[in-house]
Structure formats: structure tokens, C-alpha cells
Write an enzyme that holds these catalytic residues in place. Structure first.
Site, mmCIF file in Angstrom:
data_model
loop_
_atom_site.group_PDB
_atom_site.id
_atom_site.type_symbol
_atom_site.label_atom_id
_atom_site.label_comp_id
_atom_site.label_asym_id
_atom_site.label_seq_id
_atom_site.Cartn_x
_atom_site.Cartn_y
_atom_site.Cartn_z
ATOM 1 N N SER A 183 0.057 10.509 10.386
ATOM 2 C CA SER A 183 -0.794 10.593 11.575
ATOM 3 C C SER A 183 -0.510 11.804 12.455
ATOM 4 C CB SER A 183 -0.678 9.305 12.384
ATOM 5 O OG SER A 183 0.666 9.005 12.643
ATOM 6 N N HIS A 211 -4.935 5.756 8.429
ATOM 7 C CA HIS A 211 -5.774 6.937 8.701
ATOM 8 C C HIS A 211 -6.568 7.405 7.483
ATOM 9 C CE1 HIS A 211 -4.756 7.992 12.853
ATOM 10 N NE2 HIS A 211 -3.545 7.534 12.590
ATOM 11 N N LYS A 242 -9.624 1.942 12.976
ATOM 12 C CA LYS A 242 -9.836 3.388 13.006
ATOM 13 C C LYS A 242 -11.238 3.709 12.461
ATOM 14 C CE LYS A 242 -5.119 4.505 13.742
ATOM 15 N NZ LYS A 242 -3.877 3.868 13.310
HETATM 16 C C1 PLP Z 1 -2.832 2.923 13.820
HETATM 17 C C2 PLP Z 1 -1.828 2.676 12.788
HETATM 18 C C3 PLP Z 1 -1.345 1.379 12.560
HETATM 19 C C4 PLP Z 1 -1.729 0.216 13.415
HETATM 20 O O1 PLP Z 1 -2.987 -0.257 13.109
HETATM 21 P P1 PLP Z 1 -3.706 -1.262 14.127
HETATM 22 O O2 PLP Z 1 -4.668 -1.985 13.275
HETATM 23 O O3 PLP Z 1 -4.353 -0.442 15.186
HETATM 24 O O4 PLP Z 1 -2.646 -2.162 14.671
HETATM 25 C C5 PLP Z 1 -0.445 1.210 11.527
HETATM 26 N N1 PLP Z 1 -0.047 2.242 10.762
HETATM 27 C C6 PLP Z 1 -0.490 3.493 10.962
HETATM 28 C C7 PLP Z 1 -0.021 4.591 10.064
HETATM 29 C C8 PLP Z 1 -1.391 3.744 11.981
HETATM 30 O O5 PLP Z 1 -1.797 4.999 12.194
#
Ligand code: PLP
Length: 394
Positions: A183, A211, A242
Site C-alpha cells: 500500500s 489493494h 476499497k
Molecule cells: C485496507 C487494508 C486492510 C483492511 O481492510 P478493511 O476491509 O478496510 O478493514 C487490510 N490489509 C491491507 C493491505 C489493506 O490495505
């Protein structure tokens, strides 16, 4: 001893403020749209995870409305007791089909999936092996295990193999955990190589594709499809929060994995299930991904154009291979200044600073959106160029 038991709250907060490390929330006064109203100002949105602009798609909104009207505002229970509606089952069935796996399971959030499943997959007498740049929710999931732990240098397959060779003799189970798309830098884990090594040493593979879900692979089917190895990854974990534009965690894999996960994951068993509106919107999101390939295409067209133009201007955009494009500027203070000035000019992009990244690698992290037009991108690029020169970054 007479102590003030809550004095630390104020002290620690003030310490963060002093270091300029506290979160000052920007408030959206519109939906999270390509042009958003933030703190009273219209801005080009370059820091939402809503990659495909699906959170504002009429079919998702309608899916949420219809489900709420039919089933109500809440689900009434945890999934395991009385909170599994037909709608929740439908989402999982459609998801497995979309992902090309035997089965799938939806968690409340991606964080809940990592925190609830990883500690069940490995325990005492086992080892978990992590990429050094893994997401915080993986790190917390691993902390909840009773395993030994090893960390390998970012995407360094030589080092991973060394650890595997050692671990092979000593442990009962070996679990390799990695982000799919990282990320902070927007690079992609070499899952094909990781899976090959895992096969050689009899290790399990767990990839967090938060992502990548809806972004990479044909029609946004995620990292398994990107490498054509859906069947070989043991656990593909992702999120609806996302690119899918809703909320919720997901795992995709074998029927055995799903049966195991829903009987063992404490976050899944002990926390309420999604409201019907969420499930309705999730179902619509999968349908949109299956039937409207133009969103993923636009996301990538925008990404390629934006990245190339930034590079032509002389910006350092790191190793990104995805719609996450870091604009590396150096010192933390400079990244913050650039972000503030961009905002004043109508471009919303957040700075990422130490300790989230190395001290001299502070950056603006831009996230592309399929709903931005070429005019929007040119507007943002012009501001980047003007301010980049002003701050002597380019
Ligand atoms: C955003 C993210 C999460 C968390 O996901 P949510 O569904 O928003 O709790 C977990 N792992 C990674 C790599 C993320 O970027």
C-alpha cells in the site's frame, strides 16, 4: 500510590501534536466522488481507495436500498447464530465464482479477516514468515498467533528461501503471509515465485490483496488471476472497502478452508454480521465487475497517463506497478507542505511520512480513480508541476 490513572491520555496526545504526527481529520461534505467537497472546498480526490468509483454507482446504491427495504436496517445477530441471511450466502457464492475459487467467506472487515483467521492457521510449534512491509492488520494477526516468527526483506525471494530451508526441518506448519499490492509503494508481491517456493517446502500461502481486489488481474479478479494461479494460493484475502466501493473483508479458497475459517475465526463468530444494505451493495459490486469492464479499463488508462506525465516532469514515482503512485519528495516536512499547498489549489492527496516510510522517503501518495477525466488529471498535474518547482522537488 496515589497516581493519576488517566494523565497519559493528554500527555501522549500532546506529544503527537508537538511532533506534528496527530491525525487532523478532513471532513467530506459530499460522497467520496472524483470531485469531492472536503472541509468546504471542492477538490480532485486523489487519496480515496474507491478506485473504480463504485461507491457512487447507481446499481450499488439501488442494491443497498432494495436490501434494506426487504430485510431491514440490521441483521440481528452474528453470522453463526441467527445473522446469516440468504443475501449473505448469495454474496459468497457469487464471489467464489468471480474469484475462480471453490468457495468464499465474507468477514465484517478486512482487518477482522486478518485478525481472526491468521491466528487459527498456525500456532505453537509452527512458524509464520512475513514480508517486512506487510500491512498493520497482518502484523496484528501474526501477533495473535503463538508461532515463532520470521521476517524477510521486501519481496526478497532469496531470503525467503533461506528462511524456508531452515524452517523446513524445525516446524510442524509453515505459513507465508504477504500483502498482494503493497500500500505504500504500489508494487506487487511476486506471488508466482512465492507459491513455487511454498510448494517446494510444503508451506501454506496467505496473500492480503486489499489493494489488488477489483484492480489487478482480468476484470479486477485480483492477484491469483493476475498470475493465473488462483488454485495454488491457499488463502486469498481481500476487502470490499476499497475498489469494490462498500465495506467488508473476504477470503477465497478451497471449501475446506472456508469450512475451517467459519468454525474457527473468532472475529467472524463473535461479531455481528453485515446489515442487509451492505450485503445488497456487495452483490451489486460483484455484478458490476462482471458486466462492466470499462471501470477497470478507465482506472488503468488514467493510471498510465498520470504516472507517465509525473515522470516526464521529473518526479520520482518509485517502483509502483499499480494505481497507487507515490510522489517521493524526501523530508517529512516537505511532503506535508506539498500536500497542504495542493489542497489549497484544489487537489486532495495525503502525505506519507516517517515512521510509515523511511525518513528520507516521505511522499505524497496518490491513488487513481476511474471516474476522473483527462481534464481533471491535467488540472492535478499542472498543480503538481507548479508546486514541485516552487518547493524545488523537480
Ligand atoms: C485496507 C487494508 C486492510 C483492511 O481492510 P478493511 O476491509 O478496510 O478493514 C487490510 N490489509 C491491507 C493491505 C489493506 O490495505
Amino acid at each position: 500510590m496515589k497516581r493519576n490513572p488517566t494523565a497519559f491520555l493528554k500527555e501522549e496526545y500532546e506529544e503527537l501534536v508537538k511532533k506534528n504526527l496527530d491525525w487532523r481529520l478532513r471532513i467530506l461534505e459530499s460522497g467520496s466522488t472524483p470531485h469531492s467537497i472536503v472541509d468546504g472546498k471542492e477538490v480532485i480526490m486523489l487519496c480515496s481507495n474507491n478506485y473504480l468509483n463504485l461507491s457512487n454507482h447507481p446499481k450499488l446504491i439501488q442494491g443497498a436500498i432494495d436490501a434494506a427495504k426487504k430485510y431491514g436496517a440490521g441483521s440481528g445477530s452474528v453470522r453463526a447464530i441467527a445473522g446469516t441471511m440468504k443475501l449473505h450466502m448469495e454474496v459468497e457464492k457469487r464471489l467464489a465464482k468471480f474469484k475462480g475459487t471453490e468457495a468464499a467467506l465474507v468477514y465484517q472487515t478486512g482487518f477482522a479477516a486478518n485478525a481472526g483467521l491468521i491466528p487459527q492457521l498456525a500456532g505453537k510449534g509452527d512458524i509464520t514468515i512475513s514480508d517486512e512491509l506487510n500491512h498493520g492488520s497482518i502484523i496484528d494477526g501474526v501477533r495473535l498467533t503463538k508461532t515463532d516468527r520470521a521476517v524477510y526483506k521486501h519481496c526478497d525471494m532469496g531470503e525467503l528461501e533461506k528462511v524456508l530451508k531452515e524452517a523446513d526441518k524445525k516446524y510442524r506448519r509453515i505459513l507465508i503471509v504477504t500483502d498482494g499490492v503493497f500500500s505504500m509503494d504500489g508494487d506487487i508481491a511476486p506471488m508466482d515465485k512465492i507459491v513455487k517456493l511454498a510448494e517446494e517446502y510444503g508451506a501454506m500461502t496467505y496473500v492480503d490483496d486489499a489493494h489488488g481486489e477489483g484492480v489487478i488481474g482480468p476484470d479486477g479478479r485480483g492477484i491469483g488471476a493476475h498470475f493465473g494461479i488462483e488454485e495454488k494460493i491457499d488463502v486469498e484475502m481481500g476487502t470490499f472497502s476499497k475498489a469494490y466501493g462498500v465495506v467488508g473483508g473476504l477470503i477465497a479458497g478451497s471449501r475446506d478452508l472456508i469450512n475451517f475459517a467459519y468454525n474457527k475465526s473468532r472475529t467472524w463468530l463473535l461479531s455481528g454480521s453485515h446489515p442487509p444494505a451492505v450485503a445488497g451493495a456487495q452483490l451489486a459490486a460483484i455484478e458490476v465487475l462482471e458486466t462492466e469492464p470499462e471501470h477497470v479499463k478507465r482506472l488503468w488508462d488514467n493510471t498510465k497517463y498520470f504516472k507517465k506525465e509525473l515522470q516526464n516532469m521529473g518526479f520520482d514515482t518509485g517502483f509502483s506497478e499499480t494505481p497507487i503512485t507515490p510522489v517521493i519528495v524526501g523530508e517529512s516536512s516537505k511532503a506535508k507542505e506539498l500536500s497542504d499547498k495542493l489542497f489549497e489549489e484544489g487537489v486532495f492527496a495525503l502525505p506519507i511520512v516517517y515512521p510509515m516510510v523511511a525518513r528520507d522517503k516521505a511522499r505524497i501518495r496518490t491513488m487513481m480513480n476511474a471516474g476522473l477525466t483527462k481534464e481533471d488529471l491535467d488540472f492535478a498535474l499542472e498543480k503538481f508541476e507548479k508546486l514541485g518547482k516552487q518547493l524545488k522537488i523537480i
